[in-house]
Design a protein around this motif. Structure first.
Motif, PDB file in Angstrom:
ATOM      1  N   ALA A   1      26.351  71.571  42.928  1.00 43.17           N
ATOM      2  CA  ALA A   1      26.545  70.136  42.758  1.00 43.17           C
ATOM      3  C   ALA A   1      27.150  69.836  41.395  1.00 43.17           C
ATOM      4  N   GLU A   2      27.919  68.746  41.352  1.00 42.64           N
ATOM      5  CA  GLU A   2      28.564  68.343  40.096  1.00 42.64           C
ATOM      6  C   GLU A   2      27.929  67.097  39.484  1.00 42.64           C
ATOM      7  N   PHE A   3      27.209  66.347  40.295  1.00 46.53           N
ATOM      8  CA  PHE A   3      26.458  65.213  39.746  1.00 46.53           C
ATOM      9  C   PHE A   3      25.305  64.864  40.671  1.00 46.53           C
ATOM     10  N   LEU A   4      24.455  63.978  40.174  1.00 50.84           N
ATOM     11  CA  LEU A   4      23.278  63.556  40.928  1.00 50.84           C
ATOM     12  C   LEU A   4      23.320  62.039  41.090  1.00 50.84           C
TER      13      LEU A   4
ATOM     14  N   TRP B   1      27.088  63.841  49.973  1.00 51.20           N
ATOM     15  CA  TRP B   1      26.822  64.954  49.062  1.00 51.20           C
ATOM     16  C   TRP B   1      27.772  66.122  49.313  1.00 51.20           C
ATOM     17  N   LYS B   2      28.254  66.246  50.558  1.00 46.81           N
ATOM     18  CA  LYS B   2      29.150  67.339  50.904  1.00 46.81           C
ATOM     19  C   LYS B   2      30.569  67.010  50.431  1.00 46.81           C
TER      20      LYS B   2
ATOM     21  N   CYS C   1      27.680  66.836  45.452  1.00 46.64           N
ATOM     22  CA  CYS C   1      26.624  66.256  44.614  1.00 46.64           C
ATOM     23  C   CYS C   1      25.266  66.389  45.276  1.00 46.64           C
ATOM     24  N   ILE C   2      24.280  65.805  44.657  1.00 49.62           N
ATOM     25  CA  ILE C   2      22.921  65.749  45.200  1.00 49.62           C
ATOM     26  C   ILE C   2      22.557  64.279  45.317  1.00 49.62           C
ATOM     27  N   ILE C   3      21.950  63.905  46.432  1.00 53.55           N
ATOM     28  CA  ILE C   3      21.488  62.517  46.565  1.00 53.55           C
ATOM     29  C   ILE C   3      19.962  62.509  46.628  1.00 53.55           C
TER      30      ILE C   3
ATOM     31  N   PRO D   1      25.633  65.035  35.464  1.00 51.87           N
ATOM     32  CA  PRO D   1      25.538  63.607  35.162  1.00 51.87           C
ATOM     33  C   PRO D   1      24.656  62.925  36.204  1.00 51.87           C
ATOM     34  N   LEU D   2      23.909  61.932  35.752  1.00 50.04           N
ATOM     35  CA  LEU D   2      23.003  61.217  36.647  1.00 50.04           C
ATOM     36  C   LEU D   2      23.462  59.770  36.778  1.00 50.04           C
TER      37      LEU D   2
END
Lengths: 364, 364
Positions: free
Chosen positions: A186-189, A207-208, A212-214, A239-240
C-alpha cells in the motif's frame, strides 16, 4: 510470554516491591502517579499531540482520603499481573467483575461499579507509561480494514486483499507482539469515518485501484484502529488521509486521529498520527464539486455550539481551518459523506477522493 | 447480473408495467401493499416466527392522501432498479440522498428526510417479498464471525479458522449469490450477545476445541448476522445456541434471533431461526454455578417494566421461561455474562458453556 510481557510484568512487580520495602521500613506505603486533570494536559506543538504534563501526585495508604483508591489500584495491578501470566486478554468489564467482592470481615465492597476500577487502570497506564493493550486489557473494537497488505496475527497469516465484502475486524490489541505487518504494497491509508462509506470504497475495490488500505472506526474510532493507523504511518511512512462528514463531529474525529484526545492524553504518543491530513468533506466542496443545495443540512443549535468550541482549540488555529469554520458559519449548513451519492453512486470513489489526492487538496 | 438479480429486476419492472398499463387505460395508477401495522402482524405458531397477515391496502395516485407516498415509492423503485443494473450496493442513506431533490417547477422536495424514504423501501420489500439485500441495499453490519468453515465471498475464499484475534466482519448481504459456504466442519453455531465475550471465546479458540462457529452481533444483531445464522442452521442443520446476559434485554435479543421482531415481520421467514436455543445466562445459574451474589445487579424500574412486557409475549408462554422470569422477579437481580469472570477468566469457555451443551441445559 513475549519479551514485552516480561518487561511489563517487571514494571508491575517493581511497584509491588517498592510498596513492600516501604512497609519493611515501617513507612506509609505510597506511590506517585501523573496528574490527569485538565491543568496538567497540554497540546505539544513540537510533537503535534495532546500530552500529559509532569505534575505528579502522591497517594498514601495511611491517608484516609487515599486509602480506598490505593487499595483498589493495588488490586487492579495484581490482577493484571495474573492476567498477563495466564496469557489471556480480558475486557475492563471482566477485570471489574473478577475483582469485585465484599472484603472479608467487613460490609465493604472492593468496587461498587466499573467507574471505580477504570480510573485505576488509567493510573497504572499513565504512571508506568504503558498502553492498556500491553496490560492485556482489551477495549471494545469496532473497526474494519481491507487493502494491499498482509499481516500476521498470532499464528494466522491474514491477507487483507482477500476479505470479500466483509473486511477484517480490527482487534483492540494491534501491538507489534500481536500484529506483524508482512508484504506491504500500500502507498497510503484512507481512514473513513463511516461504515456505510467504507463499504462503498470496499465494493468499488478502491484499495486495489489506488494501492492503499481502507480503514473505518465506525464513528469515533477505537484505540485499535488509531494505533493501527499510527503504526502503518510510522513503520512504512504511509500518508494518512481522513475522510469525514463536513460537520463539527466529523472534524473532531479527524482531530482525535491526528493529535489525540484529552481523555487519553497519557497514551497519545502511541495513538495519535500528527501527520494525518483531512481529505474532506468540507462545506466548500459544495461549490467546488457543484453539489446541489438540497442535500445540505441546516446547522442546528448543537452544531453551532460545538463549532464555536472547535474554533477555540489550539490545534485548529490554522488559516485553512479558520476559513472552513467561517464558511460553515456563513452558509449555516453541514453535509454528510453520503450526500455525494446525489452526484452518482460512485462519485465519491471515482471522482471526489481521487481528485483530492491528485491535487493534494488537504486541510492540515 | 446474477439470475437472482434478473428475477428481482423483473419484479420491479412488472410494477412499472402495471402502472403504465393503468395509465394507458386512463385509470388512476395504483398498487397494493401488505398492511404493516400491528393489527396485521401475528406470531405464527406453526412456523415459529412473527409474520405479516394478509390484509392489503391499495395506494392510488389520484388520491391526495396517497399521492406523495405514491410518487416517493415509484422513485425509490426506479432508483433501486438502476442500482441493481449498475451492480452496486448502496446504503439506505445513500438512496435517500441520491433521490432527494426539489421537483422542477415547484418548491416541493421529493423527500424531506430519510424517515420518508425508508418506509418506501419497506413497502417494496413487503409487497414483492424480497429482502432489502436482494434490492442491493445494505443495512449497517457490525457482527464478527470465526470458526470451522470456509466461505466464498465474490472472488475471495475466506477461511474463518484463520482470522487471528480480529475475526471476519460480517457484511449486510449474505445471500447465496454473495456468500457461498465451502468446507463446513462446524457442528454448531454459538451466537454471542456481546463483543467482549466473543473475544474471550475467540482468544480461547473455543471454536477449534468444540468444532463450532462463534458469531456476535454486538448487542441487537443486524440482518446480516441473523441471516447468516439462519442459513447455517437451514443449510447444514447446525444447532444454534444463543448466549446472552441474564436480563430482559439479553433475553429479548434471543427472541429476535429465534422468531423475529415486529418491525421486520415482513422478512422474518428469511431472518429468524425458530429452532434456536437459549444457552444462558439465567438468574438460576447464580445458584447452579455458585456465582457470588456481589456480581449480580439489582433490577431497576426500567428492567422490571421490560420484564413485565416480556412475560406478556406469546412466544415466551413456556414453562421454562415463566420459571426464569419468576426467578428474576423473586431475586430482583440481573446478571451480565462478564460476571462469570468472577469464577475465573476462562470459566465461561471452559466450564459454563461446555457443561450446558453437554447436559443440554437450554431454555426453549
Amino acid at each position: 510470554m513475549t519479551d514485552r510481557d516480561k518487561e511489563v510484568t517487571k514494571k508491575l512487580e517493581d511497584v509491588g516491591k517498592q510498596l513492600l520495602s516501604q512497609i519493611d521500613k515501617s513507612q506509609s506505603p505510597s506511590y506517585e502517579i501523573p496528574v490527569r486533570t485538565l491543568n496538567n494536559i497540554f497540546f505539544d506543538k513540537k510533537s503535534g499531540t495532546i500530552k500529559l504534563g509532569d505534575k505528579m501526585s502522591e497517594r498514601q495508604f495511611l491517608n484516609i482520603a487515599h486509602s480506598r483508591r490505593f487499595m483498589q489500584t493495588v488490586l487492579v495491578a495484581s490482577e493484571i499481573k495474573k492476567v498477563i501470566e495466564s496469557q489471556a486478554t480480558v475486557s475492563i468489564r471482566d477485570l471489574y467483575y473478577a475483582l469485585k467482592h465484599t472484603i472479608e470481615g467487613t460490609q465493604e465492597n472492593t468496587f461498587e461499579d466499573q467507574g471505580e476500577s477504570d480510573p485505576c487502570i488509567e493510573d497504572i497506564e499513565a504512571s508506568l507509561d504503558l498502553l492498556r493493550e500491553e496490560l492485556h486489557l482489551a477495549a471494545s473494537a469496532k473497526g474494519i480494514i481491507a487493502g494491499d497488505v498482509q499481516l500476521k496475527d498470532g499464528k494466522d497469516t491474514i491477507d487483507l486483499t482477500k476479505m470479500g465484502s466483509g473486511g477484517w475486524s480490527v482487534p483492540s490489541n494491534v501491538e507489534p507482539n500481536q500484529i506483524e505487518f508482512k508484504k506491504m504494497n500500500a502507498e497510503f491509508l484512507l481512514f473513513i469515518e463511516k461504515d456505510a462509506v467504507w463499504r462503498r470504497f470496499n465494493e468499488d475495490q478502491f484499495w486495489k485501484k489506488h494501492n492503499c488500505i481502507i480503514l473505518t472506526g465506525r464513528g469515533q474510532p477505537g484505540r485499535g484502529e488509531r494505533r493501527m493507523a499510527q503504526r502503518l504511518n510510522k513503520e512504512f511512512g504511509l500518508p494518512l488521509y481522513v475522510l469525514c462528514d463536513a460537520d463539527p463531529w466529523g472534524m473532531y474525529i479527524y482531530s482525535v486521529i491526528k493529535q489525540g484526545s484529552i481523555s487519553l492524553s497519557y497514551s497519545e504518543e502511541k495513538l495519535a498520527t500528527p501527520s494525518a491530513k483531512f481529505i474532506g468533506l468540507t462545506t466548500r466542496d459544495v461549490e467546488a464539486f457543484k453539489i446541489p443545495k438540497e442535500v445540505t443540512i441546516k446547522l442546528n443549535q448543537l452544531d453551532a455550539k460545538r463549532l464555536k468550541e472547535m474554533e477555540g482549540y489550539e490545534w485548529f488555529q490554522k488559516k485553512e481551518w479558520k476559513e472552513e469554520f467561517a464558511n460553515m458559519k456563513a452558509k449555516a449548513y453541514k453535509l454528510e459523506l453520503e450526500a455525494l451519492s446525489k452526484k452518482g453512486i460512485r462519485f465519491i470513489t471515482e471522482t471526489y477522493v481521487p481528485q483530492k489526492i491528485k491535487n493534494e487538496e488537504f486541510l492540515p
